[in-house]
Enzyme design. Structure first.
Site, PDB file in Angstrom:
ATOM      1  N   ASP A 100     -17.194  20.554  27.666  1.00  0.00           N
ATOM      2  CA  ASP A 100     -17.704  19.892  26.466  1.00  0.00           C
ATOM      3  C   ASP A 100     -16.550  19.311  25.635  1.00  0.00           C
ATOM      4  O   ASP A 100     -16.630  18.188  25.127  1.00  0.00           O
ATOM      5  CB  ASP A 100     -18.509  20.907  25.642  1.00  0.00           C
ATOM      6  CG  ASP A 100     -19.011  20.330  24.340  1.00  0.00           C
ATOM      7  OD1 ASP A 100     -19.884  19.437  24.408  1.00  0.00           O
ATOM      8  OD2 ASP A 100     -18.534  20.734  23.262  1.00  0.00           O
ATOM      9  N   LYS A 144     -15.407  15.257  24.714  1.00  0.00           N
ATOM     10  CA  LYS A 144     -15.084  14.723  23.386  1.00  0.00           C
ATOM     11  C   LYS A 144     -13.703  14.065  23.381  1.00  0.00           C
ATOM     12  O   LYS A 144     -13.508  12.995  22.798  1.00  0.00           O
ATOM     13  CB  LYS A 144     -15.171  15.834  22.342  1.00  0.00           C
ATOM     14  CG  LYS A 144     -16.614  16.319  22.132  1.00  0.00           C
ATOM     15  CD  LYS A 144     -16.697  17.577  21.292  1.00  0.00           C
ATOM     16  CE  LYS A 144     -18.128  18.082  21.214  1.00  0.00           C
ATOM     17  NZ  LYS A 144     -18.204  19.463  20.690  1.00  0.00           N
TER      18      LYS A 144
END
Lengths: 365, 365
Positions: B223, B227
């Site tokens: 995750d 980003k």
């Protein structure tokens, strides 16, 4: 890629921010994929450069040309008439801190000219002026952006506006809004070590360029009060003016009369014991003292002054001359959104201005 | 005040973010001075609500009406055809985390439909998809905004874009990009006190809802890598994918096979001594360990993993599950611009989405 839009830019002021802004405008005009920027008017305190036929001023050489062959500065009325006659959309970039220009914003907007500025004066003056500015904008569609009026290029105003416009409830805004006050208190009452005597810290900050030439212009708290006025109004409070709420003045009462800066700094030392007491009282409670501003939206109050913080609090834990702004809102809950960084300086202030210019350009046809 | 513009909104997804977004849309549509918002299409995983004559869906009751009388979900092609036939400007709001919808963004944009989304998939997938999306946007003028794909409602992406567009040089972006990792390391290696054993902290974070149902979905670092991929690309780096750079996986190698969550958590305890050693090594150097992501623009590299920080460093000094993102740029100099706060949660994520919607609406005629 084809050009979608053309826009004329009028720039007033070529000091620290203004000259950095022109550099950024040169970059933007060379790199924007869809907009042609025409620099059509540039003015400094006593001179202006513009052409009757609205032809372009070369951005890279604008200041030297202005210096060498500028005309005498026209009155503001004449300048606004000229700008309003330009046969395309115009953005007026006010890089001064002039009260007179600020007061002309409603008229400039009524003439359909959009405004970007770091100038706090218009937004922290009377509430009537504030209303006239945003009424004029709403009625003509001319836009007004002023990100750099609080926290230089940091995304403070845009963030607050977005919270309000999307329906978040802003509860409290709190922070250190002055690089000078940040530097002074981070040195005077550091989270580790003892820090110096107050008057010596003021003298040192001044010699390092962290204060105005006369530090009393920082110590009176007015600059912070102006910023809080702007933020409070954006949060929906009809704050009457920057002097309509409690502002702690760190200039001792006896030293508020006329005296030169050196005399002030000498006499300030007589008050060091009082400041030392403030520091040790906070230390006895295992806290540090900081000079902060806050807006409490529920009670409609703003205030500027000394407060104590735990050493681990982000406001205690600042470094150098950084600003910090915390937004407590319904959506963010107990943990605020915090933005921290340089709140002054030509390049970062100009970045807020040129960022605003891009926002306006993206919205005008 | 007269209505200047009308816009149709299509919303896909009504989970935590989607339902909060609809609440915010209801607020915005009642309070915007100049724009009329028409909710024209709403869909969830298996149903959709829309009318052949493009008539409005009541925002307040949209989800219950959809539940009660929605049609079977049309294929994405059919839905896009429908949206493209609406006789006004359309904004497609993707509140899902669907890969399939993400891959349709180029086509949606080519049909003149603008997009706002918190969905990371489109922007952290292949670089080819990234290019197709922004090429389509540039060629048709349809806009795409995705503030909430990094740091939820915090102004991360807008700030980075403004730096780049105004000509600042972004040097380094560094931070804690995961609420889960923030919570875990703030508890495991606090700046004061000793913290718990690693596997117990993971278990506790899970029971408090700070991890995914299976914590391995957080511990693998993917995750965060997604980003960083987005931020790196916005800073100008052609990052191939979220798996094209070094990502430290905190799932021990032996535990990456198939096993259920409970078995994983039990076996994780066998690795507590290794984690404890990491913590004490950092402590011996008077530092704390944190799980951070960073992008180094000059070298074109991104990385995700464990790093040590002084206790007074803003990254060491986080609390709870807050995210923190630091931008080191030429204009900000040695002191970065820092943004800190909640990087997850329905209301704040939806605020990023509805803020983006307002930006798009302000730009489309």
């Amino acid at each position: 890629m084809s050009i979608d839009k053309e826009v004329s830019i009028a720039v007033v002021g070529a000091g620290g921010v203004g000259s950095c802004f022109l550099q950024q405008l040169a970059y933007i005009s060379k790199n924007h994929p869809k907009v042609r920027f025409h620099l059509t008017y540039v003015a400094i305190i006593d001179k202006a450069l513009y052409h009757k036929d609205f032809s372009d001023i070369d951005i890279d050489t604008a200041l030297s040309t202005l210096e060498a062959s500028g005309r005498p500065l026209p009155t503001l009325d004449v300048a606004v008439d000229y700008l309003a006659s330009i046969p395309r959309k115009v953005v007026f970039v006010d890089n001064t801190s002039s009260q007179g220009i600020a007061e002309a914003y409603p008229e400039i907007l009524r003439r359909g000219i959009s405004i970007v500025t770091p100038n706090k004066k218009a937004f922290s003056g009377t509430y009537e002026l504030w209303q006239q500015i945003f009424d004029a904008s709403l009625s003509t569609g001319a836009l007004v952006y002023h990100e750099s009026s609080v926290g230089a290029g940091m995304p403070i105003i845009s963030t607050l506006k977005e919270m309000v416009e999307t329906g978040d409830k802003v509860l409290r805004i709190e922070g250190v809004f002055s690089g000078t006050m940040s530097y002074l208190f981070n040195s005077f009452a550091p989270i580790a070590g003892t820090g110096g005597r107050w008057s010596e810290e003021v003298r040192r900050a001044r010699s390092l360029g962290f204060t105005e030439p006369d530090p009393r212009d920082d110590l009176n708290g007015l600059d912070i009060a102006r910023k809080l006025t702007i933020l409070g109004r954006l949060a929906g409070l009809p704050i009457a003016s920057a002097t309509s709420f409690s502002v702690q003045n760190l200039i001792p009462e006896e030293l508020r009369g006329t005296m030169d800066t050196e005399e002030f700094l000498q006499k300030l030392a007589d008050h060091d014991d009082k400041m030392e007491l403030l520091k040790t009282e906070a230390e006895a409670a295992n806290k540090v003292v900081r000079f902060v501003g806050s807006v409490e939206v529920a009670t409609g109050t703003a205030s500027v002054g000394l407060k104590w913080y735990n050493r681990s609090h982000p406001i205690a834990n600042l470094q150098g001359s950084d600003n910090i702004i915390s937004f407590y809102t319904e959506r963010y809950g107990l943990k605020p959104l915090i933005i921290r960084g340089a709140g002054a300086g030509g390049h970062v202030t100009a970045m807020g201005v040129s960022g605003d210019l891009l926002k306006i350009v993206s919205q005008i046809v």
